[in-house]
Scaffold this motif. Sequence first.
Motif, mmCIF file in Angstrom:
data_model
loop_
_atom_site.group_PDB
_atom_site.id
_atom_site.type_symbol
_atom_site.label_atom_id
_atom_site.label_comp_id
_atom_site.label_asym_id
_atom_site.label_seq_id
_atom_site.Cartn_x
_atom_site.Cartn_y
_atom_site.Cartn_z
ATOM 1 N N LEU A 107 38.187 33.553 -1.052
ATOM 2 C CA LEU A 107 38.349 32.174 -1.513
ATOM 3 C C LEU A 107 37.499 31.182 -0.730
ATOM 4 N N ARG A 108 36.924 31.582 0.384
ATOM 5 C CA ARG A 108 35.994 30.699 1.099
ATOM 6 C C ARG A 108 34.758 30.406 0.264
ATOM 7 N N PHE A 109 34.503 31.242 -0.742
ATOM 8 C CA PHE A 109 33.294 31.104 -1.549
ATOM 9 C C PHE A 109 33.578 30.460 -2.905
ATOM 10 N N ALA A 110 34.745 29.835 -3.056
ATOM 11 C CA ALA A 110 35.107 29.195 -4.312
ATOM 12 C C ALA A 110 34.431 27.841 -4.460
ATOM 13 N N THR A 111 34.232 27.445 -5.710
ATOM 14 C CA THR A 111 33.746 26.091 -6.011
ATOM 15 C C THR A 111 34.855 25.082 -5.679
ATOM 16 N N PRO A 112 34.530 23.792 -5.639
ATOM 17 C CA PRO A 112 35.517 22.800 -5.162
ATOM 18 C C PRO A 112 36.864 22.850 -5.871
ATOM 19 N N HIS A 124 37.885 25.585 -7.533
ATOM 20 C CA HIS A 124 38.310 26.988 -7.503
ATOM 21 C C HIS A 124 38.085 27.750 -8.815
ATOM 22 N N ALA A 125 37.299 27.227 -9.738
ATOM 23 C CA ALA A 125 37.117 27.906 -11.027
ATOM 24 C C ALA A 125 36.155 29.080 -10.939
ATOM 25 N N LEU A 126 35.265 29.079 -9.981
ATOM 26 C CA LEU A 126 34.288 30.148 -9.809
ATOM 27 C C LEU A 126 34.271 30.570 -8.348
ATOM 28 N N LEU A 127 34.019 31.846 -8.123
ATOM 29 C CA LEU A 127 33.830 32.355 -6.763
ATOM 30 C C LEU A 127 32.438 32.959 -6.686
ATOM 31 N N ASP A 128 31.561 32.298 -5.964
ATOM 32 C CA ASP A 128 30.181 32.741 -5.850
ATOM 33 C C ASP A 128 30.019 33.553 -4.567
ATOM 34 N N LEU A 129 30.379 34.812 -4.650
ATOM 35 C CA LEU A 129 30.304 35.684 -3.479
ATOM 36 C C LEU A 129 28.857 35.998 -3.138
ATOM 37 N N PRO A 130 28.561 36.231 -1.873
ATOM 38 C CA PRO A 130 27.174 36.472 -1.470
ATOM 39 C C PRO A 130 26.653 37.805 -1.983
ATOM 40 N N GLY A 131 25.360 37.809 -2.305
ATOM 41 C CA GLY A 131 24.718 39.037 -2.755
ATOM 42 C C GLY A 131 23.829 38.787 -3.952
ATOM 43 N N PRO A 132 22.976 39.737 -4.289
ATOM 44 C CA PRO A 132 22.070 39.567 -5.428
ATOM 45 C C PRO A 132 22.841 39.510 -6.735
ATOM 46 N N PRO A 133 22.398 38.684 -7.676
ATOM 47 C CA PRO A 133 23.131 38.537 -8.936
ATOM 48 C C PRO A 133 23.037 39.790 -9.794
ATOM 49 N N SER A 134 24.009 39.938 -10.684
ATOM 50 C CA SER A 134 23.984 41.035 -11.649
ATOM 51 C C SER A 134 23.053 40.666 -12.796
ATOM 52 N N GLN A 135 22.918 41.579 -13.736
ATOM 53 C CA GLN A 135 22.078 41.310 -14.900
ATOM 54 C C GLN A 135 22.697 40.250 -15.812
ATOM 55 N N SER A 136 23.973 39.919 -15.605
ATOM 56 C CA SER A 136 24.634 38.908 -16.433
ATOM 57 C C SER A 136 24.419 37.487 -15.931
ATOM 58 N N GLY A 137 23.905 37.330 -14.721
ATOM 59 C CA GLY A 137 23.601 36.006 -14.207
ATOM 60 C C GLY A 137 24.658 35.459 -13.271
ATOM 61 N N VAL A 138 24.278 34.418 -12.552
ATOM 62 C CA VAL A 138 25.098 33.871 -11.481
ATOM 63 C C VAL A 138 26.414 33.299 -11.994
ATOM 64 N N ARG A 139 26.395 32.596 -13.130
ATOM 65 C CA ARG A 139 27.639 31.986 -13.611
ATOM 66 C C ARG A 139 28.640 33.048 -14.033
ATOM 67 N N SER A 140 28.176 34.066 -14.722
ATOM 68 C CA SER A 140 29.073 35.172 -15.075
ATOM 69 C C SER A 140 29.615 35.847 -13.824
ATOM 70 N N ASP A 141 28.760 35.997 -12.815
ATOM 71 C CA ASP A 141 29.218 36.589 -11.553
ATOM 72 C C ASP A 141 30.303 35.729 -10.898
ATOM 73 N N GLY A 142 30.139 34.400 -11.004
ATOM 74 C CA GLY A 142 31.156 33.512 -10.443
ATOM 75 C C GLY A 142 32.493 33.659 -11.147
ATOM 76 N N LEU A 143 32.459 33.820 -12.470
ATOM 77 C CA LEU A 143 33.685 34.072 -13.223
ATOM 78 C C LEU A 143 34.298 35.409 -12.807
ATOM 79 N N GLU A 144 33.453 36.396 -12.626
ATOM 80 C CA GLU A 144 33.928 37.706 -12.198
ATOM 81 C C GLU A 144 34.642 37.600 -10.850
#
Length: 651
Positions: A36-41, A43-63
Amino acid sequence: MFVLDLPEDDRSLSPHTGYTRAHWEATADGLLRAALRFATPHHALLDLPGPPSQSGVRSDGLEGFARTFLLAALRGAGAYGKDPNGFLERYTEGIDHGTRTPGRDDAESWPLIGHHGVQGQPMVESASIALGLRLTAPWTWDALTPDARDRTEEWLRGALRHAPAPNNWYLFQLTVAGFLESVGRGDAETARAIDRPLGLLDGWYQGQGWYSDGDGRAFDHYNGWALHMYPLLHAHLAEDRALLDRLGPRLEEFLDGFALLFDANGAPIHHGRSLTYRFAAGAAVALGALTGHTPLAPGTTRRLLSGALRHFLDRGALSADGILGLGWYGPHAPTVQRYSGPASPYWASKGFLGLLLPADHPVWTAPEEPAPVEGPDRALALPAPGLLVQTTASDGLVRLHNHGSCKVRPWEAERPPAEPLYGRLAYSTRTGPTSADNIPDNHIALQVRGVRSDRLRIEPLAAGPDWLASSHTPLFPPGGPVLPAARLDSLTLVRGRLELRVHRTVNIPAGTTVHHTGWAVALPPGTATETDATDGAPEVSLAGAEVTGQLLGLHGWDTSRTVRAPRGTAYGTWALVPELTGTVGEDPSGTLFAALASLTGDPGPAPLTGLAAVDVSGHTVTVRWPDGTRTVVDFGDGGADSVPTVREETA
């Protein structure tokens, strides 16, 4: 550096692992705090560190949001809503903000759900969100405003209105629809989204508790953490007795064999895709206890679950930031699928399903009992999926011989290269397949014009109590050789730690080179030495830190050697592989090759030489064992349609 704050081991209640329910709760809390330290303000997305998947950064945040929300939901539901860390409140706020303007490119909005292959990944995540809401409705769904509930429903219905992948993805629709019906929002659309997957599930059921992951013969951990889990958990939560009675016995039969696939050290079998989900492998074990459909004693259930969790925590699955990284222990690129992103490993949350059992349930209160692998040596043939399980009590090691699981759909052309996590002859709990870039371990291959063949579609041939046989068409890379009507038949018979491997060539030209490899053993690069071919095919023995792999040619092999695998395996950065080489003979009905292999965790194993002697006559191999018994493997008249048989004889 992040450190999990775990209680002291309880070796009285849990003599094998030391873990109790308190350890599971503390682990869940620690994983959530770290992520949860990597959540948006909001908390709707969690942008964990690492290279993005083929689905893209926003989908990764939802994941990141969805998969950790599932963990928070299991933790909160198991504590009857007690949430001193405020996890559920943060996820509820995230749902509110993520559904306000779906599809918008801003800080919080969730991506819209599309068809598989076209923005389809959000459909996967919708199932975790729906399941999380279903488990925690009094504290999350009911806390949303009416408008937020309507928006969330509309977003979730995108999963029902788009095409899933032709496999376990249909169960995501079932899970979403089941939640909507549970909160009084069912209709004809949700009814169809439940009935269709259940109908497909019946078609995918192959027997002995095993489902294929879609049409074809893909058998792996998805059988437990998806194909059993989603529909049975839905039936349990809906109190649908008819569906529980229909699906529950399948789970119980599955667990009877699957429980053998956990090493005494806790490791699940290293086979199939998405292994970065790690201790999610225990989801079906917990589900059996939750639904009452299990052959396992409560203490055995906890032994398996806690053994798997501790195995990975003790071996570096968490990064210095407390994040589950992509890999098996530490990072390991060949373990990772193309669709995996930084948050993908958090499907490991499914491994916490046992938290839904109350604290006074026997799974949490009974003393731990030994794992099934810690009992007598076992050989269990599972002809339905084409898998042969081999365990040995002295070292607690599990080997899985593959004569039926493959990642080729019925409508797909066989196109090399094969997927290493499916196409090999054998897998274990302490070795991983080599990378597709290196020599394949546990493989049988032809070599024509300097090019080696691959094993893709695997067709089961025959089975017995301790053996399985299969066939495949040896295929070469595009533009490579083509051998009309060529076939390789393979048979594995197990006896204690020993593996008798017999292969027959069909319609393969005389003089063709044949290679057979054994177990890949991870070794430190400074101590791992590749050897050149040695005439006479003497035994090759490779001693690693945890296992020793051995391979001995019994018949048909001319040379043996060790070959380096510099990309290593999930168990080490560098590995060696033993290899036998022979030549197809002049007999037009085919040539037989026989070898003896072993993988053991026991120190200083005896050489294989002298443990078996063979006589070959036509298409029959007779193996004489030291105790005076004989095993006769008979491929019949050698015709293209002949099927092997095995019989045991006493002297």
